[in-house]
Each structure stands twice: as C-alpha cells, then as structure tokens.
Design a protein around this motif. Structure first.
Motif, PDB file in Angstrom:
ATOM      1  N   LEU A   1       0.791  -1.226   0.000  1.00  0.00           N
ATOM      2  CA  LEU A   1       0.000   0.000   0.000  1.00  0.00           C
ATOM      3  C   LEU A   1       0.828   1.284   0.000  1.00  0.00           C
ATOM      4  O   LEU A   1       0.305   2.338  -0.358  1.00  0.00           O
ATOM      5  N   ILE A   2       2.095   1.227   0.385  1.00  0.00           N
ATOM      6  CA  ILE A   2       2.899   2.441   0.483  1.00  0.00           C
ATOM      7  C   ILE A   2       4.001   2.500  -0.562  1.00  0.00           C
ATOM      8  O   ILE A   2       4.207   3.535  -1.201  1.00  0.00           O
ATOM      9  N   ILE A   3       4.707   1.425  -0.778  1.00  0.00           N
ATOM     10  CA  ILE A   3       5.887   1.462  -1.642  1.00  0.00           C
ATOM     11  C   ILE A   3       5.538   1.223  -3.109  1.00  0.00           C
ATOM     12  O   ILE A   3       6.034   1.922  -3.992  1.00  0.00           O
ATOM     13  N   ILE A   4       4.670   0.280  -3.397  1.00  0.00           N
ATOM     14  CA  ILE A   4       4.413  -0.117  -4.785  1.00  0.00           C
ATOM     15  C   ILE A   4       3.546   0.894  -5.564  1.00  0.00           C
ATOM     16  O   ILE A   4       3.860   1.170  -6.719  1.00  0.00           O
ATOM     17  N   PRO A   5       2.470   1.478  -5.024  1.00  0.00           N
ATOM     18  CA  PRO A   5       1.646   2.395  -5.835  1.00  0.00           C
ATOM     19  C   PRO A   5       2.386   3.583  -6.436  1.00  0.00           C
ATOM     20  O   PRO A   5       2.151   3.899  -7.605  1.00  0.00           O
ATOM     21  N   PRO A   6       3.286   4.279  -5.731  1.00  0.00           N
ATOM     22  CA  PRO A   6       3.998   5.377  -6.397  1.00  0.00           C
ATOM     23  C   PRO A   6       4.853   4.902  -7.569  1.00  0.00           C
ATOM     24  O   PRO A   6       4.997   5.608  -8.561  1.00  0.00           O
ATOM     25  N   LYS A   7       5.394   3.703  -7.474  1.00  0.00           N
ATOM     26  CA  LYS A   7       6.182   3.172  -8.584  1.00  0.00           C
ATOM     27  C   LYS A   7       5.293   2.910  -9.797  1.00  0.00           C
ATOM     28  O   LYS A   7       5.685   3.156 -10.932  1.00  0.00           O
ATOM     29  N   ILE A   8       4.087   2.410  -9.562  1.00  0.00           N
ATOM     30  CA  ILE A   8       3.174   2.136 -10.662  1.00  0.00           C
ATOM     31  C   ILE A   8       2.645   3.443 -11.252  1.00  0.00           C
ATOM     32  O   ILE A   8       2.554   3.605 -12.466  1.00  0.00           O
ATOM     33  N   LEU A   9       2.302   4.410 -10.392  1.00  0.00           N
ATOM     34  CA  LEU A   9       1.753   5.673 -10.871  1.00  0.00           C
ATOM     35  C   LEU A   9       2.797   6.534 -11.567  1.00  0.00           C
ATOM     36  O   LEU A   9       2.441   7.425 -12.342  1.00  0.00           O
TER      37      LEU A   9
END
Length: 55
Positions: A21-29
């Motif tokens: 919920l914290i590390i992966i979404p910014p990488k995808i966005l």
C-alpha cells in the motif's frame, strides 16, 4: 491441528500490506506511456473515387 503463534505471522501480514500500500503504488503511478495520445484533425481526409470499371 496445532495452532500457530500469531505474533510472527501478524508482523509478516502487516509488513507485506505496508509494502503493497505504500511502496508499490507510487512506482506504478510514476510509469509514463512512451507514446502520448495526440489530437486528431477535425477535417475529413480527402478521398478520391475509384474510376476503374467493375465489369
């Protein structure tokens, strides 16, 4: 069936959800499309009729 000690499994569960919920979404966005969409012309392309005989 033996019961598992919840303390290590609860920590693994919480840390895995924190990563998801914290590390992966910014990488995808942050992903950018290599080909940005462009606007199409509002004019219709000029087409010529086919003058060959059909028989």
């Amino acid at each position: 069936m033996p019961q598992l000690n919840p303390s290590p499994w609860l920590a693994i569960f919480i840390f895995s959800w924190l990563i998801l919920l914290i590390i992966i979404p910014p990488k995808i966005l942050a992903h950018l499309n290599p080909n940005e969409p462009s606007l199409q012309d509002s004019q219709q392309p000029k087409t010529s009729s086919w003058t060959w005989p059909w028989h």
